[in-house]
Design a protein around this motif. Structure first.
Motif, short mmCIF file in Angstrom:
data_model
loop_
_atom_site.label_atom_id
_atom_site.label_comp_id
_atom_site.label_asym_id
_atom_site.label_seq_id
_atom_site.Cartn_x
_atom_site.Cartn_y
_atom_site.Cartn_z
N ALA A 135 0.83 -1.20 0.00
CA ALA A 135 0.00 0.00 0.00
C ALA A 135 0.86 1.26 0.00
O ALA A 135 0.54 2.23 -0.70
N ALA A 136 1.97 1.25 0.76
CA ALA A 136 2.82 2.43 0.84
C ALA A 136 3.49 2.74 -0.50
O ALA A 136 3.56 3.89 -0.92
N VAL A 137 3.98 1.69 -1.18
CA VAL A 137 4.61 1.91 -2.48
C VAL A 137 3.59 2.41 -3.48
O VAL A 137 3.88 3.26 -4.34
N GLU A 138 2.35 1.93 -3.37
CA GLU A 138 1.29 2.37 -4.27
C GLU A 138 1.01 3.86 -4.11
O GLU A 138 0.62 4.53 -5.07
N LEU A 139 1.21 4.39 -2.90
CA LEU A 139 0.94 5.80 -2.64
C LEU A 139 2.07 6.72 -3.11
O LEU A 139 1.87 7.94 -3.18
N LEU A 140 3.23 6.17 -3.41
CA LEU A 140 4.34 7.00 -3.89
C LEU A 140 4.03 7.52 -5.29
O LEU A 140 3.34 6.86 -6.07
N GLY A 154 4.33 8.13 -9.16
CA GLY A 154 4.90 7.30 -10.21
C GLY A 154 4.78 5.83 -9.90
O GLY A 154 4.24 5.43 -8.87
N ASP A 155 5.27 5.00 -10.82
CA ASP A 155 5.29 3.57 -10.58
C ASP A 155 6.54 2.98 -11.21
O ASP A 155 7.40 3.70 -11.74
N ALA A 156 6.67 1.65 -11.12
CA ALA A 156 7.89 1.01 -11.59
C ALA A 156 8.07 1.17 -13.10
O ALA A 156 9.20 1.25 -13.59
N ALA A 157 6.98 1.22 -13.84
CA ALA A 157 7.09 1.39 -15.30
C ALA A 157 7.68 2.74 -15.65
O ALA A 157 8.53 2.86 -16.54
N ASP A 158 7.27 3.79 -14.94
CA ASP A 158 7.84 5.12 -15.17
C ASP A 158 9.29 5.19 -14.69
O ASP A 158 10.15 5.75 -15.37
N ALA A 159 9.56 4.63 -13.50
CA ALA A 159 10.89 4.76 -12.90
C ALA A 159 11.95 4.01 -13.68
O ALA A 159 13.13 4.40 -13.67
N THR A 160 11.59 2.94 -14.36
CA THR A 160 12.58 2.13 -15.08
C THR A 160 12.55 2.36 -16.58
O THR A 160 13.18 1.63 -17.34
N SER A 161 11.81 3.37 -17.03
CA SER A 161 11.74 3.63 -18.46
C SER A 161 13.07 4.15 -18.99
O SER A 161 13.81 4.84 -18.28
N ASP A 209 9.01 -18.23 -3.88
CA ASP A 209 9.01 -17.28 -4.99
C ASP A 209 8.70 -15.88 -4.45
O ASP A 209 7.59 -15.62 -3.98
N LEU A 210 9.68 -14.98 -4.51
CA LEU A 210 9.51 -13.61 -4.05
C LEU A 210 9.13 -12.66 -5.17
O LEU A 210 9.13 -11.45 -4.99
N GLY A 211 8.83 -13.22 -6.33
CA GLY A 211 8.41 -12.38 -7.44
C GLY A 211 9.58 -11.99 -8.34
O GLY A 211 10.71 -12.46 -8.18
N THR A 212 9.28 -11.11 -9.27
CA THR A 212 10.25 -10.64 -10.25
C THR A 212 10.37 -9.12 -10.15
O THR A 212 9.34 -8.44 -10.02
N SER A 213 11.57 -8.61 -10.22
CA SER A 213 11.78 -7.17 -10.10
C SER A 213 11.31 -6.46 -11.36
O SER A 213 11.04 -7.08 -12.40
N ALA A 214 11.24 -5.16 -11.27
CA ALA A 214 10.81 -4.36 -12.41
C ALA A 214 11.81 -4.43 -13.56
O ALA A 214 11.47 -4.11 -14.70
N ARG A 215 13.02 -4.87 -13.27
CA ARG A 215 14.04 -4.99 -14.32
C ARG A 215 14.22 -6.43 -14.79
O ARG A 215 15.21 -6.76 -15.45
N GLY A 216 13.28 -7.29 -14.40
CA GLY A 216 13.25 -8.65 -14.92
C GLY A 216 14.08 -9.66 -14.18
O GLY A 216 14.25 -10.78 -14.66
N ARG A 251 10.49 2.20 -7.41
CA ARG A 251 9.11 1.85 -7.02
C ARG A 251 8.86 0.36 -7.23
O ARG A 251 7.78 -0.05 -7.65
N ASP A 252 9.89 -0.43 -6.93
CA ASP A 252 9.87 -1.86 -7.23
C ASP A 252 9.27 -2.62 -6.04
O ASP A 252 10.00 -3.07 -5.14
N THR A 253 7.97 -2.78 -6.02
CA THR A 253 7.28 -3.37 -4.88
C THR A 253 7.75 -4.79 -4.54
O THR A 253 7.96 -5.08 -3.36
N PRO A 254 7.91 -5.71 -5.52
CA PRO A 254 8.34 -7.06 -5.15
C PRO A 254 9.70 -7.09 -4.45
O PRO A 254 9.90 -7.87 -3.51
N VAL A 255 10.63 -6.23 -4.85
CA VAL A 255 11.95 -6.21 -4.21
C VAL A 255 11.83 -5.66 -2.79
O VAL A 255 12.40 -6.21 -1.84
N ILE A 256 11.11 -4.56 -2.63
CA ILE A 256 10.94 -3.99 -1.29
C ILE A 256 10.25 -4.99 -0.37
O ILE A 256 10.67 -5.21 0.77
N ALA A 257 9.19 -5.62 -0.87
CA ALA A 257 8.48 -6.62 -0.07
C ALA A 257 9.37 -7.82 0.22
O ALA A 257 9.30 -8.40 1.31
#
Length: 337
Positions: free
Chosen positions: A52-57, A59-66, A103-110, A302-308
């Motif tokens: 929830a906290a990352v969602e409130l920041l 921008g998002d991961a798509a914008d930050a890693t463009s 499985d902790l997910g995949t980061s915004a950079r793959g 804004r990489d939620t899976p990594v922070i989590a």
């Protein structure tokens, strides 16, 4: 002539009812399971708060890693690929569902988050573990030393020094240590370099980061140890031991410390969370190859899976230490959790 009383029977000869050992163990296991479930629910709530906290920041991961030159359509496609177009609650449930498999997910950079943390997290555990060991050894030693002379010069000096030290943030201690031991004297390196395996290249590179983490916690836990021993000194069996003329060291080891152990263990368990949290700051100051840099980069992305993932692994360690402290308290209370 009456026969001998059976074990567990009172003087009147009536046997007291005894609980079967299996029932006692089952009850203890049930209480421990409930405690573990409460800790797990607390960790799950913390992870939900992270999403929830990352969602409130902004921008998002798509914008930050463009990348430079990408179009809005490219960003939109990446947002869909990362699942950011889905509700945050749905993404959280998917992440939690995969968690039991490791499985902790995949980061915004793959990158797989588990692989991303596999190298830095053991380094952070090493740093925090060494700092905890140093904290335990020094704070117990100072607290016991002060308790041997209650109200004396040593007691007053230890208490005043501990109060002053615990008010110092880790980054202040880290900067002071760098000035004294790296810049002014050149005795220890100020920056940590990694070897081929990603670990600190030499043991000397661990000294300043460990001290920076441990010093504030030594002040905190020295006061806890001293206060726990002072409270235990008021117990009737301790006063009786003193009146019997037992040596102060014997009273300390055999009467004070066992009773004060639950409070002391709780203090050290609490320090585990503080050490792992402070490690993020200290690692940044000393360029230490731990999860601090990973977490800082993830927040920027804004990489939620990594922070989590970072919160999950550190929270799991803290939960295990808290459970150990609960078991220590249970043992001191006669096995009740």
């Amino acid at each position: 002539m009456a026969g001998p009383l059976s074990a567990g029977a009172p003087a009147g000869g009536t046997a007291l009812p005894s609980r079967p050992a299996g029932r006692i163990l089952a009850g203890a296991a049930l209480r421990f399971g409930g405690l573990l479930a409460r800790r797990a629910l607390l960790l799950a709530a913390l992870l939900a708060a992270v999403f929830a906290a990352v969602e409130l920041l902004p921008g998002d991961a798509a914008d930050a890693t463009s990348e430079r030159g990408e179009t809005a359509a490219d960003t939109t496609r990446r947002r869909a690929l990362l699942g950011l177009d889905r509700p945050v609650a749905e993404r959280f449930l998917d992440w939690m569902t995969a968690l039991p498999t490791g499985d902790l997910g995949t980061s915004a950079r793959g990158e797989r988050v588990a692989d991303l943390l596999a190298g830095p997290f053991p380094n952070t555990l090493l740093l925090g573990g060494l700092a905890l060991l140093l904290t335990v050894a020094v704070s117990v030693g100072l607290g016991c030393w002060a308790a041997l002379r209650p109200g004396g010069a040593v007691d007053r000096t230890v208490s005043a020094t501990a109060t002053g030290i615990l008010a110092l943030p880790e980054f202040v201690v880290a900067v002071a240590l760098v000035l004294v031991f790296a810049l002014w004297t050149g005795l220890l390196p100020a920056v940590t370099t990694a070897d081929a395996d990603g670990a600190p290249a030499t043991a000397s590179m661990l000294v300043l980061p460990v001290l920076a983490l441990a010093v504030p916690q030594i002040g905190w836990n020295t006061r806890i140890v001293r206060a726990a021993l002072a409270d235990e000194a008021k117990a009737p069996h301790v006063e009786t031991a003193v009146l019997d003329g037992l040596a102060p060291r014997r009273v300390l080891v055999h009467h004070l410390l066992p009773g004060a152990l639950p409070a002391i263990a709780t203090g050290f368990a609490t320090s585990t969370g503080m050490l792992l949290g402070g490690a993020v700051v200290v690692e940044t100051v000393f360029n230490y190859p731990g999860i601090g840099a990973v977490l800082a980069g993830a927040v920027g992305d804004r990489d939620t899976p990594v922070i989590a993932g970072v919160v999950m692994v550190t929270g799991a360690v803290i939960t295990c230490v808290l459970l150990l402290a609960d078991l220590v308290r249970a043992r001191a209370a006669g096995g009740r959790i």
